[in-house]
Write an enzyme that holds these catalytic residues in place. Structure first.
Site, PDB file in Angstrom:
ATOM      1  N   HIS A   1       0.964  -1.074  -0.125  1.00  0.00           N
ATOM      2  CA  HIS A   1      -0.105   0.035   0.032  1.00  0.00           C
ATOM      3  C   HIS A   1       0.904   1.374   0.052  1.00  0.00           C
ATOM      4  CE1 HIS A   1      -3.712   2.342   1.333  1.00  0.00           C
ATOM      5  NE2 HIS A   1      -2.915   3.135   1.639  1.00  0.00           N
ATOM      6  N   GLU A   2       1.831   1.334   0.867  1.00  0.00           N
ATOM      7  CA  GLU A   2       2.594   2.555   1.053  1.00  0.00           C
ATOM      8  C   GLU A   2       3.472   2.642  -0.225  1.00  0.00           C
ATOM      9  OE1 GLU A   2       1.746   4.622   2.873  1.00  0.00           O
ATOM     10  OE2 GLU A   2       0.571   3.251   4.364  1.00  0.00           O
TER      11      GLU A   2
ATOM     12  N   HIS B   1       1.891   4.548  -2.805  1.00  0.00           N
ATOM     13  CA  HIS B   1       2.144   5.962  -2.638  1.00  0.00           C
ATOM     14  C   HIS B   1       3.431   6.378  -2.949  1.00  0.00           C
ATOM     15  CE1 HIS B   1      -1.773   6.929  -0.734  1.00  0.00           C
ATOM     16  NE2 HIS B   1      -1.455   5.971   0.325  1.00  0.00           N
TER      17      HIS B   1
ATOM     18  N   GLU C   1      -4.409   7.870  -3.366  1.00  0.00           N
ATOM     19  CA  GLU C   1      -5.036   6.505  -2.797  1.00  0.00           C
ATOM     20  C   GLU C   1      -5.235   5.630  -3.867  1.00  0.00           C
ATOM     21  OE1 GLU C   1      -4.788   6.815   0.295  1.00  0.00           O
ATOM     22  OE2 GLU C   1      -5.810   4.784   0.889  1.00  0.00           O
TER      23      GLU C   1
END
Lengths: 505, 505
Positions: free
Chosen positions: A269-270, A273, A299
């Protein structure tokens, strides 16, 4: 270009570059505080942060900056600017106007109030005590109502708040897309719940040593094209990504001993980003455009990589063998299909941050409707818990038994971040819509994932999204990528197909 | 105190506090660059450092600061200040005058020159090529000669440089103490070299995994009273300590796979610096007095803990068992006395940073005499290598075979840091002199070390040295501790006794 104009442009660039530098220095201090700064140094460090933030705010609201903006936005000057300089000027002007429209003393009161309320919220959540919390929440709401008036009401008061996180987003648009989404997702969630074909998950809950988890996280980051020469992976209580500059985009994760997937999906997830921020065009470095264009687009990248890649069958067809080698004692007897299904369990739950990919969107819609009720319909803070519980019952079929697992669960409102929640669901919708185009332009996308050939996928996003930074608006990005504006149908299709398959609907 | 004076004092404090905050933010960025900042972010980070350093320098040389200094040093005002405020004003004035006396453009040229020369030095050292280096060195020397004239010549021109690192130190004093030291150390080094009783060291050169070395370093840090709530241990190419504030004093070390003592003694050395900065009185936080009082006093602490504690027989009587338990495969057959002797091998060598406790001082004296020759006797850069080689022959009995292992070995001169080298030997002398008092006031000092009861030793230094920060001068510190001014006899006695014992002289 006249010499005066040239000199003003030069000074404007130097000042905004300096502002960006201060932001980077502050960013490093925040990263440090969250990844291992010694406890006893925090008070003094907070003062340092206060000094630098104060000086940055002075620059952001200075007459000097105002005079450059005035000069550069005068029609005769503006039309001589390059396209990119115009965008920079527009962006700076937008922030400047926002900052100047709220009187300094009013804003100062608000900063103190939200800072106190965040601390109060921690205690209230701990004690599950709404009564001690909501008078402060009410004050924060009142300040935000004042700010909306000062900033100027867009189509509705809540539109003004939405625009801060997702420029151009409106209640009208959100009502439409969330409406369509809800209509399809509520019955899908119910069908999944009633399915007799529930995945087995017990093998995910064993004891996984941190060292091997760390090794696997690092391996997957390399596979995704995360550039370790332009970032690093650390640990923190809450995983986060922070882009100090495109050459220094750091991420963190948290290793749970009894859950091998938590750190892994957190890392992916990170990483989503981080891929965004590592790949912003070098030409934008030092300008206010060197940033993600909105919370929702940001997101979309974390969720595309976490869910649409990381939780796909193709991904595990490629990488499950590596995980098995790392933990043969746990996974040698578990089939890849069972592992894949276990990572995609969907089930109504009360806590947003623990929710799965399918039900997550409903948590967001509830918060969106409540924020709209507060700012557009004047619902008072005292009535919020009842509204919260009713909506959980209606959308997810469950009701919280305490305030802590209900309306007190999120930190956002205590810090005044109204208008932020929709970004999370927007991210899911943008991601599905982008993936739809991706699959058309890269027909072997799934095969590529199955081969662990992920760099072309990243490069596709670099070209379509990442390199532009804030030089394109979210609406421009989604239009450029997909040829249409935000459309929830792609997320509905994606989720319906994926979960019908997993749950045998 | 008049209201005007009170308000000026208030503004002066706020401005100097802000300057300290900027220094702390810069300190964190430097720490980060040296401990793991991603390579690709360095260019942008350097710009950030440039912006903040520039703003700090503007404050340090601002008319605003000048006006406060002028107001507060006026006799009628100065006499109303508290003792600590006077010291703060004096310290700020000293820095301010130094900064203002050199014209900004001259200083800017010098910053560029030294920055280029540091890079040039790396290449020159690599190629062992003096010819490519010395024209730049000559320029740096010329700038320093100009600065000395602008700052004002003290007793001799070189005194002006010495005072920057060791306030109050003079050539007259150094000639005396180094003279006495040399007279005793040169024959001692020769005797040690001729001894038939050389320690065996081969068992120190095996393969030591990093994880266990790290564990041992952390264990010893705890034993020494390093406060992990107010610091952290990281890795870097060159070990260092950095005090961001007394609650955040970080140290680094470097683990060598084939040398178990390198990281350990490096850690203890940096811990000595850190104990100093962690224990500066809280009342000094945010003022310019919150710092070590001089390079020499700072170095006395790293060297006391590294050599006089860490390389003592008593220390290893206590901790050798722990090291044996960690590496039974290497040390179970090695006696503690043999280990102790191996960590104290003394032998003339060419490279300062690898030199032992005994010969180290001679390396420093050579550099001191050369700097004095440059600034007080007008020796030109071209003649320095011959002088260097002659002195190595005279004091250590050996001669470099290349420039790289001779005059090109140190970075200091390429950055213009003339006057810095003596601090290292001053540290050894201060340390021995302080230990002499310590043993009188704490007669069971050696027994305490042998029991691993080190906290009372640290506390003794907190009281005598650390808590005062820069509120006492180095001369005041050594006088308060020992009742006399700097006296080299204690170092001579300590070294003679220690090495006579080890080498059976």
């Amino acid at each position: 270009m006249t010499e005066t104009l040239m000199s003003q442009l030069h000074s404007f660039r130097a000042l905004t570059r300096k502002m960006k530098s201060y932001g980077e220095a502050l960013g490093l201090m925040y990263w440090d505080l969250r990844t291992g700064a010694p406890r006893k140094g925090v008070d003094t460090r907070s003062e340092v942060i206060g000094e630098l933030s104060g000086d940055l705010f002075k620059m952001q609201t200075s007459e000097e900056l105002g005079s450059y903006i005035e000069a550069l936005t005068a029609p005769a000057a503006y039309e001589q600017l390059s396209e990119i300089d115009r965008k920079i000027v527009d962006e700076v002007k937008k922030e400047y106007d926002r900052n100047k429209k709220v009187p300094a003393n009013l804003y100062q009161e608000y900063v103190v109030l939200t800072s106190q309320t965040e601390t109060l919220w921690e205690e209230a959540k701990e004690k599950s005590d709404w009564t001690m919390f909501y008078p402060s929440l009410e004050k924060i709401i009142d300040y935000n109502k004042q700010f909306i008036q000062l900033w100027g009401v867009k189509e509705t008061p809540y539109d003004t708040l939405l625009d801060m996180y997702e420029p151009g987003m409106t209640v009208a648009k959100l009502d439409q897309v969330f409406g369509e989404l809800r209509e399809k997702l509520v019955p899908l969630v119910a069908a999944v719940g009633e399915s007799a074909n529930q995945p087995e998950t017990s093998f995910l809950r064993q004891t996984f040593d941190k060292e091997r988890q760390k090794k696997f996280s690092n391996f997957i980051l390399e596979q995704l094209g995360y550039d370790f020469q332009a970032g690093r992976l650390d640990e923190s209580v809450h995983p986060f990504a922070t882009g100090l500059n495109p050459g220094d985009v750091r991420i963190t994760t948290r290793y749970l001993e009894h859950d091998v997937t938590s750190a892994l999906f957190g890392t992916i997830h990170e990483c989503g980003h981080a891929l965004y921020e590592q790949n912003i065009s070098k030409e934008l470095i030092g300008t206010p455009l060197c940033d993600g264009t909105s919370m929702g687009i940001h997101e979309s990248q974390s969720r595309f990589w976490e869910n649409m890649v990381g939780r796909s069958r193709e991904f595990w067809n490629r990488y499950y063998g590596d995980l098995q080698k790392l933990y043969p004692e746990y996974f040698n007897e578990v089939k890849v299909e069972d592992f894949y299904r276990a990572t995609n369990v969907a089930k109504p739950s009360l806590i947003r941050i623990e929710a799965d990919e399918l039900t997550y969107n409903l948590h967001i819609m509830i918060r969106y409707e409540m924020e709209k009720a507060i700012f557009n319909d004047g619902v008072s803070a005292a009535d919020l818990p009842q509204l919260w519980n009713d909506k959980y019952k209606e959308y997810l079929g469950i009701e919280p038994q305490s305030m802590a697992e209900g309306i007190l669960q999120d930190v956002h409102w205590s810090g005044g971040a109204f208008g932020y929640f929709p970004s999370y669901a927007l991210g899911n919708m943008y991601a599905a819509q982008m993936m739809n185009t991706l699959k058309k332009e890269m027909p072997d996308f799934e095969k590529k994932v199955e081969e662990g050939n992920l760099i072309p996928v990243k490069d596709w996003f670099v070209d379509k999204v990442y390199r532009h930074g804030k030089a394109l608006t979210p609406a421009e990005i989604i239009m450029n990528v997909s040829g249409e504006e935000l459309n929830p149908v792609y997320l509905v299709e994606y989720l319906t197909e994926k979960y019908s398959d997993i749950y045998g609907l």
